[in-house]
Structures are given as C-alpha cells and as structure tokens.
Design an enzyme around this catalytic site. Structure first.
Site, PDB file in Angstrom:
ATOM      1  N   CYS A  72      10.878  -5.897   6.313  1.00 37.25           N
ATOM      2  CA  CYS A  72      10.430  -6.372   6.221  1.00 37.25           C
ATOM      3  C   CYS A  72      11.325  -8.060   6.948  1.00 37.25           C
ATOM      4  O   CYS A  72      10.790  -8.605   7.200  1.00 37.25           O
ATOM      5  CB  CYS A  72       9.764  -7.203   4.770  1.00 37.25           C
ATOM      6  SG  CYS A  72       8.404  -5.962   4.333  1.00 37.25           S
ATOM      7  N   ILE A  82       1.278  -1.527   0.276  1.00 39.07           N
ATOM      8  CA  ILE A  82      -0.077   0.165   0.018  1.00 39.07           C
ATOM      9  C   ILE A  82       0.827   1.434   0.141  1.00 39.07           C
ATOM     10  O   ILE A  82       1.474   2.104   0.845  1.00 39.07           O
ATOM     11  CB  ILE A  82      -0.756   0.103   0.970  1.00 39.07           C
ATOM     12  CG1 ILE A  82      -1.371  -1.035   1.232  1.00 39.07           C
ATOM     13  CG2 ILE A  82      -2.082   1.317   1.306  1.00 39.07           C
ATOM     14  CD1 ILE A  82      -2.812  -1.139   2.389  1.00 39.07           C
ATOM     15  N   CYS A 103      11.846  -7.018   1.577  1.00 38.64           N
ATOM     16  CA  CYS A 103      13.105  -6.061   1.435  1.00 38.64           C
ATOM     17  C   CYS A 103      13.574  -6.372   3.299  1.00 38.64           C
ATOM     18  O   CYS A 103      12.917  -7.033   3.689  1.00 38.64           O
ATOM     19  CB  CYS A 103      12.264  -4.460   1.534  1.00 38.64           C
ATOM     20  SG  CYS A 103      11.372  -3.881   3.064  1.00 38.64           S
ATOM     21  N   CYS A 156       5.508  -2.070   2.955  1.00 35.12           N
ATOM     22  CA  CYS A 156       5.571  -3.401   2.045  1.00 35.12           C
ATOM     23  C   CYS A 156       4.073  -4.611   2.095  1.00 35.12           C
ATOM     24  O   CYS A 156       3.615  -5.149   3.466  1.00 35.12           O
ATOM     25  CB  CYS A 156       6.111  -4.288   2.087  1.00 35.12           C
ATOM     26  SG  CYS A 156       8.164  -3.618   1.868  1.00 35.12           S
ATOM     27  N   GLU A 170       4.362  -8.006   3.214  1.00 33.43           N
ATOM     28  CA  GLU A 170       4.627  -8.774   3.942  1.00 33.43           C
ATOM     29  C   GLU A 170       4.261  -8.379   5.757  1.00 33.43           C
ATOM     30  O   GLU A 170       3.382  -8.824   6.257  1.00 33.43           O
ATOM     31  CB  GLU A 170       6.284  -9.211   4.088  1.00 33.43           C
ATOM     32  CG  GLU A 170       6.832  -9.958   2.509  1.00 33.43           C
ATOM     33  CD  GLU A 170       7.300  -8.840   1.648  1.00 33.43           C
ATOM     34  OE1 GLU A 170       6.429  -7.481   1.115  1.00 33.43           O
ATOM     35  OE2 GLU A 170       8.393  -8.933   0.666  1.00 33.43           O
TER      36      GLU A 170
HETATM   37  N1  THU Z   1       7.626  -4.288  -2.391  1.00 36.72           N
HETATM   38  C1  THU Z   1       6.723  -5.159  -1.396  1.00 36.72           C
HETATM   39  O1  THU Z   1       5.309  -4.632  -0.970  1.00 36.72           O
HETATM   40  N2  THU Z   1       7.300  -6.392  -0.509  1.00 36.72           N
HETATM   41  C2  THU Z   1       8.527  -5.990  -1.295  1.00 36.72           C
HETATM   42  O2  THU Z   1       8.382  -7.921  -1.078  1.00 36.72           O
HETATM   43  C3  THU Z   1       9.217  -5.651  -2.023  1.00 36.72           C
HETATM   44  C4  THU Z   1       8.954  -4.381  -2.071  1.00 36.72           C
HETATM   45  C5  THU Z   1       7.101  -2.550  -2.327  1.00 36.72           C
HETATM   46  C6  THU Z   1       6.866  -1.923  -1.715  1.00 36.72           C
HETATM   47  C7  THU Z   1       6.432  -0.923  -3.109  1.00 36.72           C
HETATM   48  O3  THU Z   1       5.249   0.076  -3.187  1.00 36.72           O
HETATM   49  C8  THU Z   1       7.096  -1.371  -4.011  1.00 36.72           C
HETATM   50  O4  THU Z   1       6.606  -2.841  -3.793  1.00 36.72           O
HETATM   51  C9  THU Z   1       7.884  -0.892  -5.046  1.00 36.72           C
HETATM   52  O5  THU Z   1       8.968  -0.282  -4.431  1.00 36.72           O
END
Ligand code: THU
Length: 127
Positions: free
Chosen positions: A87, A41, A84, A51, A53
C-alpha cells in the site's frame, strides 16, 4: 472527531476479514474534498486479499480522482496500524507526500507524511 477519521472507522464495519479477523477501514480525501472509503477484502486463497487502503485508492482512481490530500486508516489496535509495504508503494505513486492519519475506535490518532513512512521509494523518476 474529524469526519475523515470517522469515515475510516465506519468503513471498517464493511471489512470482509473471516480469515484474519483483523478489520481495517480507510478514507481517502481528494484535493476537492471528495472522500472515497475502503475496507480490507480477504479471499479463500489468502494471497488475493486487498487492503483497505488499496480498495479506497482504486475506487477513487476508477472514478477519475487524481489528486489526494490525506488518507485515514482505522484498525482496532492500541499500537496504531500503518499501511503495509504494498500500500505504501501505491500511495506514494498516486498520492505523493500525502498525510497518513492512523486511528483506532478509542479515538487515538497519529499522523505521518508519506515521506516518513516510505523514505526511499522506487517510482517513475527512475524510469
Ligand atoms: N490490512 C489492511 O487492510 N491494511 C493495513 O494497513 C494492514 C493490513 C489487512 C490485510 C488483511 O486482510 C488483514 O489486514 C490482516 O493482515
């Protein structure tokens, strides 16, 4: 396909990612079989993005879940997208050496343990 992976792929459909156009889904499995899903979001400030996760983890924690077995992470990349650093820290603290399964919409999967992804963590054992 494993229902946990399908749940992560489905959750990806709810992503709010107008800035990066990079949609991610996650599905976190508790030790009693319950599954909590999340998607990334984003926000106009960018920095407040959460993220997939962490959305799944915080949903689960706020519902009282405390023991976790596996988390599936879905993104549309050929080189499968891992959690990331932020997370990884939270997953380590709340899920320990859980299994992390990466998946893409073409059914490619790869599986890791948290200890492989986050080999020398800082956690409450230092406090
Ligand atoms: N993002 C995630 O939701 N999880 C991940 O494992 C990697 C990155 C999202 C964060 C952001 O909204 C987009 O991916 C680009 O970085």
């Amino acid at each position: 396909m494993d229902p946990l992976l399908q749940a992560a792929l489905d959750a990806r459909g709810n992503a709010h990612a107008p800035y990066s156009d990079f949609q991610v889904g996650a599905a976190l499995e508790c030790d009693d079989g319950r599954v909590y899903t999340g998607c990334n979001i984003e926000n106009a400030t960018y920095g407040l993005t959460v993220c997939a996760e962490r959305v799944a983890l915080l949903k689960a924690l706020s519902e009282g879940a405390r023991k976790f077995r596996r988390i599936a992470v879905a993104a549309d990349t050929d080189r499968l997208t891992p959690p990331c650093g932020a997370c990884r820290q939270l997953l380590w603290e709340f899920c320990g050496d859980a299994e992390v399964i990466l998946v893409n919409p073409r059914g490619r999967t790869e599986s890791f343990r948290m200890k492989e992804l986050f080999p020398r963590p800082f956690d409450d054992s230092f406090l």
